[in-house]
Design an enzyme around this catalytic site. Structure first.
Site, PDB file in Angstrom:
ATOM      1  N   TYR A 226     -15.065 -25.225  30.091  1.00 13.41           N
ATOM      2  CA  TYR A 226     -13.806 -25.820  29.648  1.00 13.41           C
ATOM      3  C   TYR A 226     -13.820 -27.324  29.931  1.00 13.41           C
ATOM      4  O   TYR A 226     -13.860 -27.749  31.092  1.00 13.41           O
ATOM      5  CB  TYR A 226     -12.605 -25.187  30.361  1.00 13.41           C
ATOM      6  N   SER A 227     -13.788 -28.092  28.874  1.00 10.88           N
ATOM      7  CA  SER A 227     -13.871 -29.552  28.970  1.00 10.88           C
ATOM      8  C   SER A 227     -15.108 -29.984  29.761  1.00 10.88           C
ATOM      9  O   SER A 227     -15.103 -31.019  30.436  1.00 10.88           O
ATOM     10  CB  SER A 227     -12.596 -30.145  29.579  1.00 10.88           C
TER      11      SER A 227
END
Length: 336
Positions: A59-60
């Site tokens: 995530y990111s």
């Protein structure tokens, strides 16, 4: 907040798990929100009694873990919270910076601990099945992390039921730590998991912690909305949602949810969360948001009880779907 045991373990978790995919720097997904907004979200969650938080290294590309670790480290006691993260997704251009090889799993765990600024991870999950690595290698590596004290429990995410059954069986045969959770794709609009995966997990005492339990906001939409349309940045740019949903029948389910929600004085999102909380085997749906008031609405759903008639009415329009949420097995890719 209400609490329950995490499957057959002795660890207690809140009935709502706060998903942290929404937190990032805007580079990985346009709709993510930054550090300052996230602080208020974590404070609101803890105030509501939430003690279960889920993120992933992908995530990111690590930023979500950094934000999660930063704020939980400041506003929560480590002994009081249960932190989950995941491994498998690409974390760089190199071929060894992804997947479920022993090399990547151990290195990825070390990197996650550094980003989270924690000494251990409560629940370490494989994000998807890796067709290029023998499952025995993956399970052995995961077991070594538990043995070392860097991980408390192991979990898995979307895959075929036969794959999960195989993994559980091999771990039992070898005396390795088994998966105690399954984070699968399950909501009012996508219920294919009720056929095999959910019954398997109930039988094996594995906790269901579904992802996308609110169908990424589709239930709040109207019949005229189509992929790429909507009032929010996420509804306009979320390519994953556009691949998962928007069958014609999905709107029929959404309309049924909106009708019952209106009769009960709820939002369709609240009704969808109340529905999944009462579904057999579900321990804690993983919910995230980019706005604080949406989180507050969701946290309140633990006190909403649906009648049998309401459950039947909202389930009635459902029609079978193609498998969505994980890669289909390809015999040419499978490691034997």
């Amino acid at each position: 907040m209400q609490f329950t045991k995490l499957g057959n373990t002795g660890t207690t978790v809140s009935r709502i798990c706060m998903g942290c995919m929404s937190y990032g720097d805007g580079k990985w997904r346009e709709w993510t929100v930054g550090t300052d907004v996230a602080r208020e979200h974590f404070a609101v969650a803890l105030e509501a009694g939430v003690n279960f938080f889920d993120t992933a290294d992908v995530y990111s590309t690590g930023v979500s873990e950094e934000i999660t670790g930063k704020w939980l480290g400041e506003v929560a006691s480590r002994d009081d919270i249960v932190v989950a993260t995941k491994v498998n997704g690409p974390m760089g251009p190199g071929p060894n910076r992804r997947g479920l090889s022993r090399k990547h799993i151990i290195e990825a765990c070390e990197h996650s601990l550094r980003r989270l600024k924690m000494d251990y991870i409560d629940l370490y999950q494989i994000h998807r099945w890796d067709y290029t690595t023998p499952i025995e290698e993956t399970l052995d590596a995961l077991d070594s992390l538990v043995q070392s004290g860097k991980v408390r429990y192991l979990g898995a995410s979307s895959m075929a039921a036969w794959q999960f059954s195989k993994a559980l069986s091999i771990a039992k045969e070898r005396g390795w730590h088994r998966f105690v959770t399954m984070q699968n794709h399950y909501n009012l609009i996508y219920r294919e998991e009720e056929r095999e995966m959910n019954p398997l997990c109930i039988d094996q005492g594995v906790a269901l912690i579904p992802w996308s339990p609110l169908a990424r906001g589709l239930l709040e939409g109207d019949r005229t909305r189509r992929p790429g349309e909507g009032p929010t940045k996420r509804s306009q740019t979320d390519k994953v949602a556009q691949n998962l949903y928007f069958n014609e029948n999905d709107y029929e389910v959404a309309l049924a949810a909106q009708k019952i929600a209106k009769e009960r004085g709820l939002t369709a999102t609240q009704l969808a969360c109340a529905w999944i909380l009462q579904a057999p085997g579900v321990t804690a749906p993983i919910v995230g948001a980019t706005k604080t008031h949406h989180l507050k609405e969701i946290f309140a759903t633990v006190d909403i009880k649906l009648t049998a008639e309401e459950v039947a009415a909202v389930e009635a329009p459902y029609r079978p779907h193609p498998i969505r949420g994980y890669e289909h097995p390809d015999p040419k890719k499978m490691v034997r």
